[in-house]
Enzyme design. Sequence first.
Site, mmCIF file in Angstrom:
data_model
loop_
_atom_site.group_PDB
_atom_site.id
_atom_site.type_symbol
_atom_site.label_atom_id
_atom_site.label_comp_id
_atom_site.label_asym_id
_atom_site.label_seq_id
_atom_site.Cartn_x
_atom_site.Cartn_y
_atom_site.Cartn_z
ATOM 1 N N ASP A 420 -4.031 9.386 0.518
ATOM 2 C CA ASP A 420 -3.893 8.582 -1.255
ATOM 3 C C ASP A 420 -2.545 9.127 -0.672
ATOM 4 O O ASP A 420 -2.016 10.364 -1.153
ATOM 5 C CB ASP A 420 -4.829 9.102 -2.612
ATOM 6 C CG ASP A 420 -4.092 8.195 -3.262
ATOM 7 O OD1 ASP A 420 -4.027 7.507 -3.620
ATOM 8 O OD2 ASP A 420 -4.302 9.052 -4.069
ATOM 9 N N GLU A 473 -1.244 5.765 2.305
ATOM 10 C CA GLU A 473 -0.562 4.467 1.268
ATOM 11 C C GLU A 473 0.975 5.137 0.817
ATOM 12 O O GLU A 473 0.703 6.343 0.777
ATOM 13 C CB GLU A 473 -1.134 5.202 0.558
ATOM 14 C CG GLU A 473 -1.547 3.868 -0.932
ATOM 15 C CD GLU A 473 -1.752 4.506 -2.171
ATOM 16 O OE1 GLU A 473 -1.144 4.245 -3.456
ATOM 17 O OE2 GLU A 473 -1.900 5.338 -2.460
#
EC number: 2.4.1.18
Length: 741
Positions: A420, A473
């Site tokens: 993330d 990401e």
Amino acid sequence: MNAPDKTGTDRRAVPAAVDLDALIRAEHRDPFSILGPHDDGKGGQYVRAYLPAALSVRLLARDDGRELAELHMSDVPGFFVGHLEQPQPYLLKINWAGGEQITEDPYSYGPLLGEMDLYLFAEGNHRDLSSCLGAQVTSVDGVEGVRFAVWAPNARRVSVVGSFNGWDGRRHPMRLRHPTGVWEIFVPRLQPGEVYKYEILGAHGILPLKSDPMALATTLPPDTASKISAPLKFEWHDQDWLQSRAGRHDVAAPLSIYELHAGSWQMEQNDEGQWRQYNWRELADRLIPYVKELGFTHIELMPIMEHPFGGSWGYQLLAQFAPTARYGSPEDFAAFVDACHQAEIGVILDWVPAHFPTDTHGLAQFDGTALYEYADPKEGFHQDWDTLIYNLGRTEVHGFMLASALHWLKHYHIDGLRVDAVASMLYRDYSRKAGEWVPNRFGGRENLEAIDFLRHLNDVVALEAPGTMVIAEESTAWPGVSESTQKGGLGFNYKWNMGWMHDSLQYMEEDPINREHHHGKLSFSLVYAWSERFVLPISHDEVVHGKHSLIDKMPGDRWQKFANLRAYLAFMWTHPGKKLLFMGCEFGQWREWNHDEQLDWYLMQYAEHVGVKKLVGDLNRIYREEKALHQRDADPTGFQWLIGDDKSNSVFAYLRWSNDGEPLLVVANMTPVPREGYRVGVPLQGAWTELLNSDAETYAGSNIGNGGEVISEDEPVHGMSASLTLNLPPLAVLIFKPKKG
């Protein structure tokens, strides 16, 4: 001659006043130098114990339980001293106001952690840290118990506390292992399931009780205690899956991911109307058949590591090694993963090495100093999320996060990690204005420590957990995210294609009458589609915070919204790149996602929603079966434009090629106007089968199409030797394949 004190105890048995005073005030840095057995210089031992509130203490022989001696209470209440004529293993028989306790003496044990463990931890390269630090159920000298170990180098004193000692930090102060800053103690006879925390004395006083950063299990939020957990003992049945996993994760293989939030995918309602989240085993029974029916190859779970605030969706987590107690035990989670693997479904976890919340029971100011975070808020505080940023330049923190990744991949057989917020890690000035950030040692904006960590992470994962994936990401134009570290890249297997997502959604949100003016938004992604190995993500972030659900982003009336959604999904599945779709999008949920409520399953009584779900299932089937749609995702020769410039009609046409030269034709009409007699060039003559029509009646479309098959004509167009004359349905995508034989 040394006179006895008023209790009859030889004064040599009592520590110096300064040591005793520090022990009583719970400020002694080396309690093992005072407590437990110590030579008397004559072949015997003095035995000391500090047991506040104890009424009496006796020593028993460990082998047969006979009484060896009585420990006398000194002038200091709770401090007991006795003598053994010769050293031997003993037990403490403690008389409390509430009863009697017999146990081994925690201070009779020597150093526990091996020097190599401590060295590897300090170096930031301990690959199995979750079996080293934290609460380890173990046996020492034949005695069952729990070894606690925690890193707090700047603490003046650390104690483990729990219900087993009345949460009294005076009872079990720990031993400091220099120079690593790790504190340790073995507490005999403790069992899995006991809860605990650490009481830490910092430079300026006692800190709030801290949860264990290395906890393997936790109590159910809002409680914040750690829980003793035995090493995962689970009988896995997924060897076939693990052996085939590397091939399934090859860049030429189909990869179709269903992203979900475990707590809100589906819930159970009781007679009083209250909703209950399923545990892992219940979820497996319901989710796995659904995912199999839809044909996804993998699921991706939003963070399931323990997190204090459910509204963070798991992204503000504090237990990097413990699955949340919300859905069951660690064994329950292992059973869920195992069941997925037996059904040939891979499991990817969202993993957060970028930042952590400021909760006082967590990592923030863990030992009274900025230990896990940067000390300077310009480096260590994330303004967007009000969180703290891991100081990955510190070797112990680097190793802590590296060990977390390996823990999930190796202990829980996880197939991949989706990292993330990588962009926030790469840049020191991420979301900061001038003067609000600290340059690196070269004066630049790159976060060199985070870059080094990410490269090391990907190299170590490839070595230690072969066949698994690490997906980034990453939302910027940072070069080489999915390039190997040997070639200067970050080493990820895949990168989320945020540019494709933003551009394509902006295009779809336009009224079809205006799409000709935004034609490039749907085609521009093909300019850079092979600059990285991409995943096309329609994630949870796109259906929250006022962005509308995926179907509600679409323009037009109800019919057009569904047609647009079906066309968009078909376009996505035929575009180069692996696929990711968030739960609820597969059947066109109208509401934005709400983590406190289950998906709107009642919508499945309506044909349009059933049609979208059926389309997704067919897209996944065709995607898996047709090599042209996945084999050459990372190769520009696997894609060929036929029509990319028909702005006035908003029509796109392209070929996808397999390794053996078999093509698929994709034609998209992004207006609500049917196009009859629309000519498209094709490379092969003969019959072309209509594999999919997103406007088909089975998907609740208008059923305009080409009767399932079209015969080519000898009319060259678009650089091809033959062509097809097609009926293009409104707001629809067609897929054709040359018919063999």
